[in-house]
Design a protein around this motif. Structure first.
Motif, short mmCIF file in Angstrom:
data_model
loop_
_atom_site.label_atom_id
_atom_site.label_comp_id
_atom_site.label_asym_id
_atom_site.label_seq_id
_atom_site.Cartn_x
_atom_site.Cartn_y
_atom_site.Cartn_z
N SER A 1 23.98 1.01 30.99
CA SER A 1 22.83 0.53 32.00
C SER A 1 22.60 1.77 32.68
N GLN B 1 19.24 2.80 35.89
CA GLN B 1 18.08 2.32 36.69
C GLN B 1 16.97 2.62 36.37
N TYR C 1 11.72 -0.63 32.77
CA TYR C 1 12.53 -1.78 33.08
C TYR C 1 12.20 -2.58 31.50
N THR D 1 14.16 -2.34 28.13
CA THR D 1 15.71 -3.03 27.97
C THR D 1 15.56 -3.53 26.44
N GLN E 1 23.07 -1.62 23.07
CA GLN E 1 22.58 -2.24 24.26
C GLN E 1 22.32 -1.17 25.26
N THR F 1 20.22 -1.17 28.87
CA THR F 1 19.69 -2.07 29.98
C THR F 1 19.12 -1.25 31.08
N VAL F 2 17.79 -1.53 31.51
CA VAL F 2 17.44 -0.71 32.52
C VAL F 2 16.94 -1.53 33.61
N SER F 3 17.47 -1.50 34.71
CA SER F 3 17.42 -2.32 35.66
C SER F 3 16.39 -1.91 36.78
#
Length: 126
Positions: free
Chosen positions: A11, A13, A87, A90, A121, A123-125
């Motif tokens: 993960s 940002q 984002y 992801t 995986q 994941t870009v928050s």
């Protein structure tokens, strides 16, 4: 068949960076990174040829200038350095390889590759 082992997902940002690695169990001609977001088709992100002194890398337009693919011939490994992540990037990222050129097949086509990694995986928050 060549086995591929990926690492480096997780993960991050929006705007952050991440590096993915992929190691092949045998000799390979080229390797590529694909990604697949939920409900979408798998798409080519970047590819690179092995055993070339320069050039030989290709990128999807959406990642040019932000992602860099590289290889280490001696380690049979390819890397994807991703920066300024968005984002919408992801997805599950897959490493793929082929052992010979495929006539009439573009680097970003899934059918051009013989072996695939298990996926990692990213994941870009926001």
């Amino acid at each position: 068949q060549v086995q591929l082992v990926e690492s480096g997902g997780g993960s991050v940002q929006t705007g952050g960076s991440m590096r993915l690695s992929c190691t092949a169990s045998g000799a390979t001609f080229s390797m590529a990174w694909f990604r697949q977001a939920p409900g979408k088709e798998r798409e080519g992100v970047a590819s690179i040829y092995f055993y070339m002194d320069s050039g030989g890398s290709r990128y999807a337009d959406s990642v040019k200038g932000r992602f860099t693919i590289s290889q280490d011939d001696s380690k049979k490994s390819a890397y994807l350095q991703m920066s300024r992540l968005k984002y919408e990037e992801t997805a599950v990222y897959y490493c793929a390889e082929n052992d010979s050129p495929k006539s009439g097949v573009h680097w970003y086509e899934v059918r051009g590759y013989n072996s695939w990694g298990q996926g990692t995986q990213v994941t870009v928050s926001s």
